[in-house]
Design a protein around this motif. Structure first.
Motif, PDB file in Angstrom:
ATOM      1  N   LEU A  48      49.425  40.819   1.650  1.00 37.94           N
ATOM      2  CA  LEU A  48      49.482  39.674   0.721  1.00 37.94           C
ATOM      3  C   LEU A  48      48.215  39.483   1.142  1.00 37.94           C
ATOM      4  O   LEU A  48      47.079  38.765  -0.125  1.00 37.94           O
ATOM      5  CB  LEU A  48      49.685  38.932   1.118  1.00 37.94           C
ATOM      6  N   SER A  51      45.292  42.101  -1.001  1.00 34.60           N
ATOM      7  CA  SER A  51      45.599  41.968  -2.201  1.00 34.60           C
ATOM      8  C   SER A  51      44.730  40.605  -3.268  1.00 34.60           C
ATOM      9  O   SER A  51      44.344  40.724  -3.760  1.00 34.60           O
ATOM     10  CB  SER A  51      47.108  41.743  -2.869  1.00 34.60           C
ATOM     11  N   ILE A  52      45.384  39.279  -2.069  1.00 33.44           N
ATOM     12  CA  ILE A  52      44.527  38.132  -2.641  1.00 33.44           C
ATOM     13  C   ILE A  52      42.855  38.310  -2.625  1.00 33.44           C
ATOM     14  O   ILE A  52      41.994  37.215  -2.924  1.00 33.44           O
ATOM     15  CB  ILE A  52      44.532  36.568  -1.426  1.00 33.44           C
ATOM     16  N   TYR A  55      41.270  40.489  -4.947  1.00 30.62           N
ATOM     17  CA  TYR A  55      42.347  39.776  -6.385  1.00 30.62           C
ATOM     18  C   TYR A  55      40.904  40.500  -7.575  1.00 30.62           C
ATOM     19  O   TYR A  55      41.626  40.654  -8.028  1.00 30.62           O
ATOM     20  CB  TYR A  55      42.062  38.650  -6.356  1.00 30.62           C
ATOM     21  N   THR A  67      49.624  40.783  -6.233  1.00 33.42           N
ATOM     22  CA  THR A  67      49.639  40.369  -5.506  1.00 33.42           C
ATOM     23  C   THR A  67      51.157  39.335  -6.043  1.00 33.42           C
ATOM     24  O   THR A  67      51.181  39.021  -4.966  1.00 33.42           O
ATOM     25  CB  THR A  67      48.485  39.225  -5.822  1.00 33.42           C
ATOM     26  N   SER A  70      53.974  41.623  -3.561  1.00 36.25           N
ATOM     27  CA  SER A  70      53.300  41.320  -2.206  1.00 36.25           C
ATOM     28  C   SER A  70      53.756  40.197  -2.055  1.00 36.25           C
ATOM     29  O   SER A  70      54.744  39.669  -1.027  1.00 36.25           O
ATOM     30  CB  SER A  70      52.103  40.979  -1.620  1.00 36.25           C
TER      31      SER A  70
END
Length: 630
Positions: A48, A51-52, A55, A67, A70
């Motif tokens: 997570l 992915s943030i 982004y 995102t 996750s």
């Protein structure tokens, strides 16, 4: 169960071992799943975060979906870990706690309430013998066992959690380990070694501090339990003697006593609060440094030198976070462990006290002379006492009462007389094996049931029928038999309430007056037909007519009973027709008990003079003068 570990393992090797081991294995499996779920959650938090962070990266073709996926998986894993698995484990562990506590409670009840009168002997320990009587037995059985069993289960789950986390987290750290600049000789294991070294250095130092603080908390916990137990015991005793406090206007004295006992609680509690607050502050600092500094420090060097990407860095930090949390479990639960140790100390002291008195004479011999011998003989010869000497604690204690040879034939009624404190009750206690110090031989009639009726009657909270049937069971007698006994004892008005445990909102101990309780004792005697009856001021709450009725009911319904009785009166009561109930008198004077026959068919005053334990010429002369005047 005389040691901590004996208490810990007894349940698992008892007749309920299947129940114990089944629940334990389920808890172990759930604890292992919980540790594994922690690793999954750490990995997903890393995903997570990654992915943030990326982004807006051009290479990320579906940032929102990645995102959200996750994020949802993090929530699912969190719910699975902390709600489903942890919740189920809490349910199973609470069940184990309830079952284990219930089993231990039954074991202590069985041990205390055995035919050896262990509950009585355990309260008469002596510091001189190295086995002091345990204080507040009720608190030890109720609160200490509950706290000990709950704390032990929590401790076991925590240790298993540490072991499983070390395995799963360590495995993952090794798999994702990279080289660290400056530690090239460790190769690809550099970052994992650095992480484990940080945990292995930080956690033990703080654990040592926690243990030192925990010992102080343990000592204060034991002292607080003792103080609270003493206060509660005094409150219970006070409520039982509430009438006497009110009648003597002793409220101020009682209030002073309560304030003194609670003052001890307050002072101990204040010290415990200071130590607890200090411990909480220490734990807060430990958590901040561990979760925010130590967890992220080992992988920082590799991340700076591009040996580790952000995802790997965050995932590794979360893994170390979990490892620190699990390995710091001892720190987090040190207050509970201190309470556990305090509770286990209280319980093991009680267990030792019970074990110590399994051979009462050997136990009492450690603090004085205890050499009583109990035998049996043909019931035709009745009860015999030979070379009896009673003393108090101490090897060199001088006997305060001696009886060379006392014989009580079958059906004989004997009246014990002597000044207050001469040893009348002690003599009856010794005959029944309830006096600790002295020597002598007591020979009982073989196969004869005995019954001991004391002055103060305490009634347990059971039905009236059960109260009449004590010490037997209500299944041993029919309703008609019990009703007949109540009627003969003068309690016929209560026959229709035999099945009730209370009346008018009060239990029988509160409902019945002192005289009615002593009539209830008559009902027990009439129902159970003992062959040997001891009356220790058992008519003290009755008026003269009530005392006559008490004796007459026994005389009419127990024709062959041997009675040994203590009363306040200087002269034994007679029947309404003037006949003697008693055949003989045991007079105690100058520490010597002697038995003489009661002289029949003489005026009561003359009988009194003839049976005095020592010469009373002045009384004889006064009596002679009155006869001449008549």
């Amino acid at each position: 169960m005389r040691t901590f570990w004996g208490l810990m393992r007894a349940y698992w090797f008892s007749d309920r071992w299947r129940e114990a081991w089944t629940l334990t294995i389920v808890i172990a499996v759930l604890t292992t799943l919980l540790s594994k779920a922690g690793v999954w959650l750490a990995l997903m938090i890393g995903e997570l975060t990654y992915s943030i962070n990326f982004y807006h990266d051009a290479a990320n073709t579906s940032p929102l979906r990645t995102t959200l996926t996750s994020g949802v998986l993090v929530i699912v894993l969190f719910v699975l870990k902390d709600a489903v698995i942890a919740g189920t484990r809490s349910l199973v562990s609470a069940t184990l706690h309830r079952k284990w506590r219930g089993w231990l409670n039954s074991q202590f009840n069985e041990a205390l309430l055995d035919g050896n009168h262990t509950h009585f002997h355990a309260q008469h320990g002596s510091a001189d013998s190295g086995a002091a009587a345990p204080d507040n037995i009720d608190q030890r059985i109720q609160e200490s066992i509950k706290g000990m069993t709950g704390g032990a289960i929590g401790l076991a789950m925590g240790l298993l959690g540490v072991a499983t986390s070390l395995y799963f987290v360590g495995e993952n750290l090794l798999q994702t380990s990279v080289e660290v600049k400056g530690l090239e000789f460790l190769g690809s294991y550099g970052s994992s070694v650095l992480a484990l070294l940080a945990v292995a250095t930080y956690v033990p130092i703080n654990t040592w501090i926690a243990v030192r603080l925990g010992k102080a908390m343990e000592r204060l916990n034991v002292r607080l339990q003792q103080a609270e137990g003493s206060y509660r015991s005094e409150l219970t005793t006070f409520l039982r003697r509430s009438f006497h406090v009110a009648a003597s206007r002793a409220e101020d004295v009682q209030k002073t006593m309560h304030n003194r006992l609670y003052g001890d609680i307050d002072r101990t509690w204040a010290r415990l609060i200071v130590v607890t607050v200090g411990y909480n502050a220490f734990e807060a600092v430990h958590n901040f440094l561990g979760y925010r500094i130590i967890a992220y420090a080992p992988g920082l060097v590799s991340f700076i030198h591009n040996k580790l990407d952000l995802k790997g860095y965050v995932t590794g930090a979360e893994m170390i976070n979990q490892l620190i949390g699990q390995c710091s479990w001892l720190i987090h639960v040190m207050p509970d462990i201190a309470t556990l140790r305090a509770n286990s100390q209280r319980v093991t002291e009680l267990a030792n006290a019970i074990e110590n008195v399994q051979q009462p004479q050997e136990f009492y011999s450690q603090s004085g002379r205890s050499d009583f011998h109990y035998a049996s003989q043909n019931p035709v010869f009745g009860l015999t006492i030979q070379k009896l000497e009673l003393a108090h604690q101490g090897e060199d204690a001088t006997p305060f009462l001696s009886a060379a040879n006392l014989r009580f034939r079958r059906g004989e009624w004997t009246f014990l007389r002597g000044e207050s404190g001469c040893g009348k009750t002690s003599l009856i206690k010794a005959i029944n094996g309830l006096w600790p110090y002295g020597r002598g031989t007591i020979v009982f009639p073989d196969g004869v049931k005995s019954f001991y009726a004391a002055q103060e009657v305490k009634l347990p909270q059971v039905s009236l029928k059960q109260l009449v049937c004590l010490p037997g069971s209500e299944q041993d007698y029919g309703d008609a038999q019990v009703a007949s006994a109540l009627h003969k004892a003068g309690l016929g008005d209560f026959i229709e309430h035999m099945a009730d445990e209370s009346r008018e909102g009060k239990i029988w101990d509160q409902m019945l007056s002192g005289g009615q309780k002593q009539k209830l004792v008559v009902a027990r005697i009439v129902l159970q037909q003992p062959g040997l009856l001891f009356l220790d001021e058992a008519t003290g709450a009755l008026d003269p007519d009530g005392k006559i009725a008490f004796h007459q009911a026994i005389k009419d319904n127990c024709p062959d009973v041997t009675v040994i009785s203590i009363m306040h009166e200087a002269v034994a009561p007679r029947s309404a027709s003037g006949d003697e109930f008693y055949h003989s008198v045991v007079a105690i004077a100058d520490g010597v008990a002697t038995k003489k026959p009661l002289v029949p068919n003489l005026p009561r005053e003359l009988t009194t003079i003839l049976t005095q334990p020592r010469p009373v010429e002045d009384k004889w002369m006064r009596f002679s003068r009155r006869l001449k005047q008549k």
